[in-house]
Design an enzyme around this catalytic site. Structure first.
Site, PDB file in Angstrom:
ATOM      1  N   SER A 112     147.570  52.116  83.601  1.00  6.11           N
ATOM      2  CA  SER A 112     146.977  51.473  82.436  1.00  6.11           C
ATOM      3  C   SER A 112     146.583  50.032  82.709  1.00  6.11           C
ATOM      4  O   SER A 112     147.386  49.208  83.135  1.00  6.11           O
ATOM      5  CB  SER A 112     147.964  51.516  81.279  1.00  6.11           C
ATOM      6  OG  SER A 112     147.600  50.561  80.323  1.00  6.11           O
TER       7      SER A 112
ATOM      8  N   LYS B 268     141.278  59.955  70.692  1.00  4.61           N
ATOM      9  CA  LYS B 268     140.453  59.025  69.905  1.00  4.61           C
ATOM     10  C   LYS B 268     139.869  59.656  68.632  1.00  4.61           C
ATOM     11  O   LYS B 268     139.582  58.944  67.672  1.00  4.61           O
ATOM     12  CB  LYS B 268     139.322  58.464  70.772  1.00  4.61           C
ATOM     13  CG  LYS B 268     139.831  57.476  71.800  1.00  4.61           C
ATOM     14  CD  LYS B 268     138.719  56.864  72.602  1.00  4.61           C
ATOM     15  CE  LYS B 268     139.297  55.954  73.665  1.00  4.61           C
ATOM     16  NZ  LYS B 268     138.293  55.331  74.512  1.00  4.61           N
TER      17      LYS B 268
ATOM     18  N   GLY C 213     133.033  63.326  74.365  1.00  2.33           N
ATOM     19  CA  GLY C 213     134.347  62.956  73.814  1.00  2.33           C
ATOM     20  C   GLY C 213     134.300  61.680  73.007  1.00  2.33           C
ATOM     21  O   GLY C 213     133.247  61.264  72.503  1.00  2.33           O
ATOM     22  N   GLY C 214     135.452  61.026  72.882  1.00  2.02           N
ATOM     23  CA  GLY C 214     135.581  59.823  72.059  1.00  2.02           C
ATOM     24  C   GLY C 214     134.664  58.692  72.507  1.00  2.02           C
ATOM     25  O   GLY C 214     133.962  58.085  71.695  1.00  2.02           O
TER      26      GLY C 214
HETATM   27  P1  NAP Z   1     137.715  62.210  76.027  1.00  4.80           P
HETATM   28  O1  NAP Z   1     137.688  61.958  74.569  1.00  4.80           O
HETATM   29  O2  NAP Z   1     138.744  63.108  76.602  1.00  4.80           O
HETATM   30  O3  NAP Z   1     136.250  62.733  76.406  1.00  4.80           O
HETATM   31  C1  NAP Z   1     135.832  62.973  77.721  1.00  4.80           C
HETATM   32  C2  NAP Z   1     134.697  63.984  77.692  1.00  4.80           C
HETATM   33  O4  NAP Z   1     134.270  64.184  79.026  1.00  4.80           O
HETATM   34  C3  NAP Z   1     135.120  65.343  77.167  1.00  4.80           C
HETATM   35  O5  NAP Z   1     134.903  65.461  75.810  1.00  4.80           O
HETATM   36  C4  NAP Z   1     134.277  66.298  77.989  1.00  4.80           C
HETATM   37  O6  NAP Z   1     133.033  66.572  77.322  1.00  4.80           O
HETATM   38  C5  NAP Z   1     133.983  65.545  79.262  1.00  4.80           C
HETATM   39  N1  NAP Z   1     134.840  66.009  80.361  1.00  4.80           N
HETATM   40  C6  NAP Z   1     136.194  65.977  80.424  1.00  4.80           C
HETATM   41  N2  NAP Z   1     136.621  66.516  81.582  1.00  4.80           N
HETATM   42  C7  NAP Z   1     135.498  66.891  82.252  1.00  4.80           C
HETATM   43  C8  NAP Z   1     135.270  67.528  83.502  1.00  4.80           C
HETATM   44  N3  NAP Z   1     136.288  67.886  84.308  1.00  4.80           N
HETATM   45  N4  NAP Z   1     133.995  67.773  83.872  1.00  4.80           N
HETATM   46  C9  NAP Z   1     132.950  67.416  83.065  1.00  4.80           C
HETATM   47  N5  NAP Z   1     133.116  66.831  81.861  1.00  4.80           N
HETATM   48  C10 NAP Z   1     134.368  66.558  81.471  1.00  4.80           C
HETATM   49  O7  NAP Z   1     137.859  60.836  76.824  1.00  4.80           O
HETATM   50  P2  NAP Z   1     137.241  59.410  76.439  1.00  4.80           P
HETATM   51  O8  NAP Z   1     138.241  58.628  75.715  1.00  4.80           O
HETATM   52  O9  NAP Z   1     135.906  59.643  75.840  1.00  4.80           O
HETATM   53  O10 NAP Z   1     137.106  58.729  77.888  1.00  4.80           O
HETATM   54  C11 NAP Z   1     136.192  59.245  78.834  1.00  4.80           C
HETATM   55  C12 NAP Z   1     136.055  58.305  80.027  1.00  4.80           C
HETATM   56  O11 NAP Z   1     135.537  57.046  79.591  1.00  4.80           O
HETATM   57  C13 NAP Z   1     137.355  57.984  80.754  1.00  4.80           C
HETATM   58  O12 NAP Z   1     137.097  57.896  82.126  1.00  4.80           O
HETATM   59  C14 NAP Z   1     137.752  56.642  80.208  1.00  4.80           C
HETATM   60  O13 NAP Z   1     138.541  55.891  81.121  1.00  4.80           O
HETATM   61  C15 NAP Z   1     136.372  56.008  80.056  1.00  4.80           C
HETATM   62  N6  NAP Z   1     136.393  54.945  79.048  1.00  4.80           N
HETATM   63  C16 NAP Z   1     136.207  53.674  79.481  1.00  4.80           C
HETATM   64  C17 NAP Z   1     136.215  52.645  78.565  1.00  4.80           C
HETATM   65  C18 NAP Z   1     135.992  51.247  79.035  1.00  4.80           C
HETATM   66  O14 NAP Z   1     136.354  50.303  78.331  1.00  4.80           O
HETATM   67  N7  NAP Z   1     135.416  51.070  80.207  1.00  4.80           N
HETATM   68  C19 NAP Z   1     136.410  52.882  77.212  1.00  4.80           C
HETATM   69  C20 NAP Z   1     136.575  54.210  76.795  1.00  4.80           C
HETATM   70  C21 NAP Z   1     136.571  55.227  77.737  1.00  4.80           C
HETATM   71  P3  NAP Z   1     132.507  68.097  77.235  1.00  4.80           P
HETATM   72  O15 NAP Z   1     133.695  68.915  76.846  1.00  4.80           O
HETATM   73  O16 NAP Z   1     131.458  68.042  76.203  1.00  4.80           O
HETATM   74  O17 NAP Z   1     131.987  68.455  78.595  1.00  4.80           O
END
Ligand code: NAP
Length: 250
Positions: free
Chosen positions: A15, A65, A131-132
């Site tokens: 984290s 989220k 996702g979120g």
């Molecule tokens: P989440 O709610 O779990 O959503 C991720 C989405 O990615 C899922 O809904 C899925 O969409 C897709 N996914 C998940 N596993 C996958 C796989 N193996 N292959 C292809 N698609 C996959 O997570 P989140 O909170 O949105 O976060 C997603 C990413 O963004 C993470 O890496 C997180 O660290 C990053 N993030 C970064 C920041 C920042 O400040 N830089 C902020 C927020 C998030 P489908 O089911 O539609 O395929």
């Protein structure tokens, strides 16, 4: 009483937030701690929050989220419109209010031009993942009137593309490609979302929300073809700063 803050998610071993906030508390002599709360599910979470009076704020990460909205008593207008919450403010009377600070972090990233100047990007976007974080990204794209299509492994309606269809659509039509999936995140650093990278060129812009590693395989695929690439580091700092602002506001 020492104030408690923290992060809720399923797997939290690497984290950024705990390091960021504990360092801040120490350097600014704030009487508070930031802890990691790994939760297998959200059962009983509202009761746990309300029975922990020192708890003033929580960040929320993968995969909660969207689900976390169910335990909130109120939401900011932005969180309602986005449909995802990454920050909870816990009031002294136990009231839990949800906010989304990812949108702010992404917005600043989006308007950061190649030469460091503020620039509203032109063209259409492809958003990988639904996702979120994707919800916050789409909200910002809407705000800037940037047309976009989302890509999902399991599209739930016809507007959403599947990954196979990327092989046949006109990639030059989409000048901004945004990875909101965790594919390529540490420790799986050699992975990248399924995408026809060979069709990218110097006119494309690739934004990866991942910040660890700082240069993902997705970004590398863009760099070798001359694209403008950005990681999620700026967004990460900005969403954390915004969360702190919310926790401190009266
Ligand atoms: P989440 O709610 O779990 O959503 C991720 C989405 O990615 C899922 O809904 C899925 O969409 C897709 N996914 C998940 N596993 C996958 C796989 N193996 N292959 C292809 N698609 C996959 O997570 P989140 O909170 O949105 O976060 C997603 C990413 O963004 C993470 O890496 C997180 O660290 C990053 N993030 C970064 C920041 C920042 O400040 N830089 C902020 C927020 C998030 P489908 O089911 O539609 O395929």
């Amino acid at each position: 009483m020492i104030q408690q803050y923290g992060l809720i998610g399923r797997k939290l071993s690497h984290s950024f937030s705990a390091h960021y906030f504990n360092k801040k508390f120490q350097s600014e002599k704030i009487n508070a701690t930031y802890s990691l709360f790994e939760k297998e599910n959200l059962t009983g979470i509202k009761e746990w929050i309300q029975n922990t009076p020192s708890l003033r704020g929580l960040n929320v990460t993968i995969p909660y989220k969207t689900q976390i909205i169910n335990i909130t008593d109120a939401l900011s207008l932005e969180a309602v419109e986005i449909g995802a919450v990454n920050t909870l403010k816990i009031h002294k009377d136990g009231k839990i209010v949800g906010y989304n600070t990812d949108a702010y972090g992404f917005e600043v990233t989006l308007i950061h031009g190649r030469e460091g100047q503020k620039e509203i990007p032109k063209g259409s976007a492809l958003v990988l993942g639904t996702g979120g974080a994707s919800k916050a990204v789409c909200y910002v794209l809407d705000q800037y009137h940037i047309p976009y299509r989302c890509v999902s492994r399991t599209p739930t309606h016809e507007e959403i593309l599947d990954y196979e269809s990327l092989l046949t659509i006109d990639i030059p039509d989409f000048s901004i490609i945004i990875n909101t999936t965790p594919v390529g995140m540490y420790p799986e650093i050699t992975q990248a979302p399924s995408f026809p990278y060979s069709r990218l060129n110097a006119t494309h812009r690739l934004i990866d929300l991942i910040y660890n590693p700082e240069e993902t395989q997705f970004m590398k695929e863009g760099i070798i073809r001359g694209a403008y690439v950005q990681n999620g580091l700026k967004m990460l700092y900005l969403q954390a700063e915004k969360a702190w602002e919310i926790w401190q506001s009266k």
